[in-house]
Design a protein around this motif. Structure first.
Motif, PDB file in Angstrom:
ATOM      1  N   LEU A  61       0.831  -1.192   0.000  1.00 31.46           N
ATOM      2  CA  LEU A  61       0.000   0.000   0.000  1.00 31.46           C
ATOM      3  C   LEU A  61       0.865   1.241   0.000  1.00 31.46           C
ATOM      4  CD1 LEU A  61      -2.698  -1.104   2.595  1.00 31.46           C
ATOM      5  CD2 LEU A  61      -2.890  -1.096   0.107  1.00 31.46           C
ATOM      6  N   MET A  62       0.319   2.351  -0.499  1.00 29.02           N
ATOM      7  CA  MET A  62       1.081   3.568  -0.742  1.00 29.02           C
ATOM      8  C   MET A  62       1.924   4.005   0.448  1.00 29.02           C
ATOM      9  SD  MET A  62       1.806   5.839  -2.989  1.00 29.02           S
ATOM     10  CE  MET A  62       0.619   6.239  -4.232  1.00 29.02           C
ATOM     11  N   ARG A  63       1.347   4.029   1.649  1.00 29.85           N
ATOM     12  CA  ARG A  63       2.100   4.498   2.804  1.00 29.85           C
ATOM     13  C   ARG A  63       2.394   3.376   3.782  1.00 29.85           C
ATOM     14  NH1 ARG A  63       4.791   8.508   1.414  1.00 29.85           N
ATOM     15  NH2 ARG A  63       5.211   8.896   3.622  1.00 29.85           N
ATOM     16  N   ALA A  64       2.366   2.151   3.325  1.00 30.43           N
ATOM     17  CA  ALA A  64       2.692   1.031   4.196  1.00 30.43           C
ATOM     18  C   ALA A  64       4.166   1.085   4.579  1.00 30.43           C
ATOM     19  CB  ALA A  64       2.390  -0.286   3.487  1.00 30.43           C
ATOM     20  N   PRO A  65       4.542   0.536   5.727  1.00 27.35           N
ATOM     21  CA  PRO A  65       5.960   0.509   6.106  1.00 27.35           C
ATOM     22  C   PRO A  65       6.789  -0.165   5.020  1.00 27.35           C
ATOM     23  CG  PRO A  65       4.582  -0.149   7.949  1.00 27.35           C
ATOM     24  CD  PRO A  65       3.680  -0.079   6.755  1.00 27.35           C
ATOM     25  N   LEU A  66       7.933   0.412   4.736  1.00 29.95           N
ATOM     26  CA  LEU A  66       8.800  -0.126   3.689  1.00 29.95           C
ATOM     27  C   LEU A  66       9.468  -1.414   4.146  1.00 29.95           C
ATOM     28  CD1 LEU A  66      10.552   3.105   2.358  1.00 29.95           C
ATOM     29  CD2 LEU A  66       8.610   1.872   1.363  1.00 29.95           C
ATOM     30  N   GLN A  67       9.652  -2.324   3.202  1.00 32.44           N
ATOM     31  CA  GLN A  67      10.396  -3.539   3.432  1.00 32.44           C
ATOM     32  C   GLN A  67      11.742  -3.432   2.726  1.00 32.44           C
ATOM     33  OE1 GLN A  67       7.722  -6.568   1.919  1.00 32.44           O
ATOM     34  NE2 GLN A  67       7.038  -7.044   3.994  1.00 32.44           N
ATOM     35  N   VAL A  68      12.685  -4.228   3.181  1.00 32.49           N
ATOM     36  CA  VAL A  68      13.994  -4.265   2.528  1.00 32.49           C
ATOM     37  C   VAL A  68      14.252  -5.660   1.989  1.00 32.49           C
ATOM     38  CG1 VAL A  68      14.947  -2.426   3.963  1.00 32.49           C
ATOM     39  CG2 VAL A  68      15.201  -4.815   4.692  1.00 32.49           C
ATOM     40  N   VAL A  69      15.197  -5.749   1.080  1.00 34.34           N
ATOM     41  CA  VAL A  69      15.589  -7.044   0.530  1.00 34.34           C
ATOM     42  C   VAL A  69      16.289  -7.850   1.619  1.00 34.34           C
ATOM     43  CG1 VAL A  69      17.001  -8.192  -1.209  1.00 34.34           C
ATOM     44  CG2 VAL A  69      15.844  -6.045  -1.761  1.00 34.34           C
ATOM     45  N   ALA A  70      16.003  -9.140   1.682  1.00 34.42           N
ATOM     46  CA  ALA A  70      16.660 -10.008   2.656  1.00 34.42           C
ATOM     47  C   ALA A  70      16.782 -11.421   2.068  1.00 34.42           C
ATOM     48  CB  ALA A  70      15.873 -10.047   3.966  1.00 34.42           C
ATOM     49  N   PRO A  71      17.985 -12.012   2.122  1.00 35.14           N
ATOM     50  CA  PRO A  71      19.221 -11.395   2.607  1.00 35.14           C
ATOM     51  C   PRO A  71      19.968 -10.695   1.468  1.00 35.14           C
ATOM     52  CG  PRO A  71      19.606 -13.715   2.165  1.00 35.14           C
ATOM     53  CD  PRO A  71      18.143 -13.462   1.836  1.00 35.14           C
ATOM     54  N   VAL A  72      20.916  -9.861   1.850  1.00 36.97           N
ATOM     55  CA  VAL A  72      21.811  -9.196   0.905  1.00 36.97           C
ATOM     56  C   VAL A  72      23.235  -9.650   1.194  1.00 36.97           C
ATOM     57  CG1 VAL A  72      22.786  -7.007   0.124  1.00 36.97           C
ATOM     58  CG2 VAL A  72      20.338  -7.177   0.598  1.00 36.97           C
ATOM     59  N   ASP A  73      23.907 -10.153   0.184  1.00 40.85           N
ATOM     60  CA  ASP A  73      25.301 -10.573   0.308  1.00 40.85           C
ATOM     61  C   ASP A  73      26.181  -9.346   0.054  1.00 40.85           C
ATOM     62  OD1 ASP A  73      27.871 -11.574   0.049  1.00 40.85           O
ATOM     63  OD2 ASP A  73      27.267 -13.314  -1.150  1.00 40.85           O
ATOM     64  N   LEU A  74      26.747  -8.788   1.106  1.00 42.94           N
ATOM     65  CA  LEU A  74      27.529  -7.564   0.958  1.00 42.94           C
ATOM     66  C   LEU A  74      28.811  -7.777   0.152  1.00 42.94           C
ATOM     67  CD1 LEU A  74      27.115  -5.868   4.456  1.00 42.94           C
ATOM     68  CD2 LEU A  74      25.911  -5.379   2.316  1.00 42.94           C
ATOM     69  N   GLN A  75      29.293  -9.000   0.117  1.00 46.13           N
ATOM     70  CA  GLN A  75      30.467  -9.273  -0.723  1.00 46.13           C
ATOM     71  C   GLN A  75      30.105  -9.135  -2.202  1.00 46.13           C
ATOM     72  OE1 GLN A  75      33.592  -9.767   0.311  1.00 46.13           O
ATOM     73  NE2 GLN A  75      32.991  -9.573   2.453  1.00 46.13           N
ATOM     74  N   ARG A  76      28.914  -9.583  -2.575  1.00 44.49           N
ATOM     75  CA  ARG A  76      28.468  -9.430  -3.958  1.00 44.49           C
ATOM     76  C   ARG A  76      28.045  -7.984  -4.241  1.00 44.49           C
ATOM     77  NH1 ARG A  76      24.071 -13.468  -5.984  1.00 44.49           N
ATOM     78  NH2 ARG A  76      24.694 -12.443  -7.951  1.00 44.49           N
ATOM     79  N   TYR A  77      27.547  -7.327  -3.220  1.00 44.46           N
ATOM     80  CA  TYR A  77      27.100  -5.940  -3.395  1.00 44.46           C
ATOM     81  C   TYR A  77      28.282  -4.988  -3.534  1.00 44.46           C
ATOM     82  CZ  TYR A  77      23.732  -2.112  -2.822  1.00 44.46           C
ATOM     83  OH  TYR A  77      22.933  -1.014  -3.034  1.00 44.46           O
ATOM     84  N   ALA A  78      29.448  -5.430  -3.083  1.00 45.09           N
ATOM     85  CA  ALA A  78      30.642  -4.586  -3.131  1.00 45.09           C
ATOM     86  C   ALA A  78      30.997  -4.215  -4.569  1.00 45.09           C
ATOM     87  CB  ALA A  78      31.815  -5.302  -2.468  1.00 45.09           C
ATOM     88  N   GLY A  79      31.793  -3.153  -4.691  1.00 48.70           N
ATOM     89  CA  GLY A  79      32.233  -2.704  -5.999  1.00 48.70           C
ATOM     90  C   GLY A  79      31.623  -1.367  -6.366  1.00 48.70           C
ATOM     91  N   ILE A  80      31.698  -1.032  -7.634  1.00 46.12           N
ATOM     92  CA  ILE A  80      31.258   0.286  -8.110  1.00 46.12           C
ATOM     93  C   ILE A  80      29.826   0.215  -8.635  1.00 46.12           C
ATOM     94  CG2 ILE A  80      31.651   2.109  -9.807  1.00 46.12           C
ATOM     95  CD1 ILE A  80      34.612   1.537  -9.645  1.00 46.12           C
ATOM     96  N   TRP A  81      29.029   1.200  -8.217  1.00 45.75           N
ATOM     97  CA  TRP A  81      27.671   1.378  -8.710  1.00 45.75           C
ATOM     98  C   TRP A  81      27.567   2.771  -9.331  1.00 45.75           C
ATOM     99  CZ3 TRP A  81      23.744  -2.313  -8.382  1.00 45.75           C
ATOM    100  CH2 TRP A  81      24.012  -3.425  -7.583  1.00 45.75           C
ATOM    101  N   HIS A  82      26.784   2.855 -10.393  1.00 41.09           N
ATOM    102  CA  HIS A  82      26.570   4.124 -11.090  1.00 41.09           C
ATOM    103  C   HIS A  82      25.158   4.623 -10.803  1.00 41.09           C
ATOM    104  CE1 HIS A  82      30.230   3.660 -13.627  1.00 41.09           C
ATOM    105  NE2 HIS A  82      29.964   2.368 -13.448  1.00 41.09           N
ATOM    106  N   GLU A  83      25.069   5.846 -10.331  1.00 40.92           N
ATOM    107  CA  GLU A  83      23.747   6.413 -10.079  1.00 40.92           C
ATOM    108  C   GLU A  83      23.044   6.692 -11.407  1.00 40.92           C
ATOM    109  OE1 GLU A  83      23.025   9.770  -7.118  1.00 40.92           O
ATOM    110  OE2 GLU A  83      22.536  10.733  -9.024  1.00 40.92           O
ATOM    111  N   GLN A  84      21.753   6.293 -11.477  1.00 46.20           N
ATOM    112  CA  GLN A  84      20.946   6.525 -12.666  1.00 46.20           C
ATOM    113  C   GLN A  84      19.878   7.594 -12.433  1.00 46.20           C
ATOM    114  OE1 GLN A  84      21.786   4.878 -15.569  1.00 46.20           O
ATOM    115  NE2 GLN A  84      23.483   4.126 -14.308  1.00 46.20           N
TER     116      GLN A  84
END
Length: 222
Positions: A61-84
């Motif tokens: 729902l529009m103002r429902a509490p936000l959820q996050v992704v789970a789980p996140v592997d920070l080793q895979r998340y590491a590195g360079i990201w480009h803002e879009q």
């Protein structure tokens, strides 16, 4: 003899430690990238951390509490990201060109954050910070982090930490949607320097379903 009156010394404004701490805390959300971190809200919705995390698929729902992704592997998340794309924020108001965030896991479990952007005048801005995972009961590895760009000796102050929530992440760790629980900050990040328009619009449509005002987003490098 007439006595001369010495002019009064100018008043000295007392040091406002609380105001200074708040100002430093505000800097913590610059980029937040992030990679992004990020570049990130400043504790205005700390109570949201008591809410359970979960996979960020589906359209709440529009103002429902936000959820996050789970789980996140920070080793895979590491590195360079480009803002879009991003929602406008005062920390990046000078950024007129490409924006990147580089994440490097550290031995103590934190993540070094290095944000760079090209200003409108062609020069570069760079900020180095630190991210830490916020534990979520029953959801080990949930993509709920905090980022600090203030000096390490101020890390005990809650206001120097800004929220960095991973709201959507593809299985290949190529596109990430990052925001804050008060919906004031939003970033679309990708591994590729430029995300194709259809994929970008899909990310923004999802953010809109979460209650973010995507009509205000700034498209980076387009």
């Amino acid at each position: 003899m007439t006595q001369r009156h010495r002019p009064a010394a100018p008043a000295v404004r007392p040091f406002d430690d609380r105001r200074t701490s708040q100002a430093i805390g505000a800097m913590a959300t610059a980029f937040v990238v992030g990679g992004v971190a990020t570049w990130l809200a400043l504790g205005a919705a700390r109570t949201a951390r008591a809410q359970p995390a979960g996979p960020a698929d589906g359209a709440p729902l529009m103002r429902a509490p936000l959820q996050v992704v789970a789980p996140v592997d920070l080793q895979r998340y590491a590195g360079i990201w480009h803002e879009q794309a991003r929602l406008p924020n005062r920390f990046q108001k000078e950024c007129g060109g490409p924006v990147t965030a580089e994440y490097t896991p550290q031995p103590d479990g934190t993540v070094q954050v290095l944000n760079r952007c090209v200003r409108g005048d062609g020069n570069f801005d760079e900020a180095v910070g630190s991210a830490r995972v916020v534990p979520v009961a029953g959801q080990p590895g949930a993509g709920r982090l905090e980022v600090r760009f203030a000096p390490a000796w101020l890390s005990w102050l809650p206001l120097v930490w800004g929220d960095y929530w991973i709201l959507k992440l593809d299985r290949e760790y190529q596109v990430s949607l990052v925001g804050t629980p008060n919906r004031e900050y939003l970033w679309v990040l990708s591994r590729a320097p430029r995300l194709d328009d259809a994929a970008l619009q899909a990310e923004l449509a999802y953010a809109r379903s979460l209650g973010f005002d995507t009509d205000k987003v700034v498209l980076t490098g387009r």
